[in-house]
Design a protein around this motif. Structure first.
Motif, PDB file in Angstrom:
ATOM      1  N   MET A 201     -19.385   3.825   9.853  1.00 55.40           N
ATOM      2  CA  MET A 201     -18.841   4.685   8.815  1.00 55.40           C
ATOM      3  C   MET A 201     -19.322   6.116   9.017  1.00 55.40           C
ATOM      4  O   MET A 201     -20.498   6.339   9.353  1.00 55.40           O
ATOM      5  CB  MET A 201     -19.257   4.209   7.419  1.00 55.40           C
ATOM      6  CG  MET A 201     -18.856   2.781   7.083  1.00 55.40           C
ATOM      7  SD  MET A 201     -19.403   2.274   5.421  1.00 55.40           S
ATOM      8  CE  MET A 201     -18.290   3.247   4.401  1.00 55.40           C
TER       9      MET A 201
ATOM     10  N   THR B  39     -14.043   4.502   7.948  1.00 57.20           N
ATOM     11  CA  THR B  39     -14.676   3.254   8.369  1.00 57.20           C
ATOM     12  C   THR B  39     -13.953   2.707   9.586  1.00 57.20           C
ATOM     13  O   THR B  39     -12.723   2.611   9.590  1.00 57.20           O
ATOM     14  CB  THR B  39     -14.627   2.209   7.245  1.00 57.20           C
ATOM     15  OG1 THR B  39     -15.245   2.755   6.066  1.00 57.20           O
ATOM     16  CG2 THR B  39     -15.353   0.937   7.649  1.00 57.20           C
TER      17      THR B  39
ATOM     18  N   MET C 108     -19.734  -2.587  10.286  1.00 55.89           N
ATOM     19  CA  MET C 108     -18.771  -1.500  10.469  1.00 55.89           C
ATOM     20  C   MET C 108     -19.506  -0.222  10.849  1.00 55.89           C
ATOM     21  O   MET C 108     -20.724  -0.123  10.656  1.00 55.89           O
ATOM     22  CB  MET C 108     -17.994  -1.252   9.162  1.00 55.89           C
ATOM     23  CG  MET C 108     -17.257  -2.453   8.615  1.00 55.89           C
ATOM     24  SD  MET C 108     -17.120  -2.373   6.801  1.00 55.89           S
ATOM     25  CE  MET C 108     -18.786  -2.834   6.313  1.00 55.89           C
TER      26      MET C 108
END
Length: 330
Positions: free
Chosen positions: A111, A128, A109
């Motif tokens: 972030m 996120t 991911m």
């Protein structure tokens, strides 16, 4: 519970968590920048984290492990994309293999952690971004939201514990595993000053002396990755260590990212067998102070315990106190 809202947007593939704290922005930032503090809240209570690497600068990396109650271990990593202290930092977050490298079989991911001042203290907004709806659903199904909520619920206690992480406490050593020890100290000086003190021979000879009674006749610095270094110490004639045998260490520079991080090998001159790997990280803190962290990896638990029993940290404290005094007087 500091979290005030959790918003999921399936179309934008985002999850945004907002939390408010009754401390200044800088104090909250330091909790994320200091590996000793972030590991006290990053993992949920039943899966506490240990940060084996945490160099918070653009291009830097983190590697952490979360240990479960049944002995299971889950590893993760951050790749720092951008750092704007103390306002925001952006990372690529993902699952890691045992050696800290990304586990490409699992999703990752992006972030962004944004720190804002509020009337009551500070606010942290964590956004996120997921790569696909399938990955969003997979990670939420694995308990990501619940884990983050439980983890952030621990931050208030860490923020209130100002004394435990204040400058002036001296060298602190923490056993992280059977073969790893982290030594840390906050030094009153900038990262640039402390980096220079580790890389200019004449400066090193003034402070890297351990207990009183020693001098450093040899300081050969590794300037580039792949270079070797060599440091030697000898007792001062007529001093408290007079009559003790001289000694020294040598090794190779493996990685270097001035002025925040370097990794070296180290072995005692004349000793056979494998040595250690030392990872030095300098993290700027509030009011010009810098957190110096040294992660030492030993070839065995036996050697780890032998070295710690020699009073290693006492000698390091004497050296760092001497360095700090020199920086304050400069």
């Amino acid at each position: 519970m500091p979290i005030t809202s959790v918003t999921k947007d399936p179309e934008a593939l985002t999850m945004t968590v907002t939390a408010d704290f009754a401390v200044p922005v800088q104090r909250l930032w330091d909790a994320y920048a200091d590996p000793r503090q972030i590991e006290r809240f990053w993992g949920p209570p039943t899966y506490p984290a240990t940060f084996l690497r945490h160099d918070m600068a653009a291009g830097g990396r983190s590697h952490y492990e979360m240990h479960g109650p049944d002995g299971d271990v889950s590893s993760g990593y951050w790749e720092f994309i951008a750092v704007d202290a103390p306002r925001s930092f952006e990372v690529r977050d993902g699952f890691a293999r045992e050696d800290g490298t990304p586990n490409t079989d699992m999703p990752h991911m992006r972030m962004i952690f944004s720190f804002e001042e509020t009337a009551g203290g500070s606010r942290l907004v964590t956004t996120t971004w997921f790569n696909s709806a399938e990955e969003l659903e997979q990670l939420l199904g694995m308990g990501m939201e619940e884990g983050m909520t439980l983890a952030m619920g621990q931050i208030d206690a860490v923020l209130a514990d100002l004394e435990a992480f204040a400058a002036g406490r001296g060298v602190v050593s923490q056993i992280l595993s059977d073969t790893q020890v982290r030594v840390s100290r906050v030094i009153r000086g900038t990262a640039e000053q402390i980096w220079r003190a580790h890389h200019e021979p004449e400066l090193m000879k003034r402070w890297l002396l351990g207990p009183d009674g020693w001098e450093m006749p040899t300081a050969i610095i590794a300037q580039h990755v792949g270079d070797s270094y060599r440091n030697e110490w000898a007792p001062v004639p007529g001093g408290p260590a007079d009559g003790a045998p001289p000694f020294g260490f040598e090794g190779e520079l493996l990685e270097s990212e001035p002025p925040y991080r370097e990794m070296t090998t180290e072995r005692m001159i004349g000793m056979e067998g494998p040595g250690t790997t030392n990872e030095l990280t300098l993290t700027p803190r509030e009011e010009g102070g810098t957190l110096l962290s040294l992660l030492i990896t030993y070839p065995s638990a036996e050697l780890r315990d032998i070295v710690l029993a020699t009073g290693m940290t006492d000698g390091m404290e004497a050296s760092y106190a001497r360095l700090e005094s020199a920086l304050v007087d400069a």
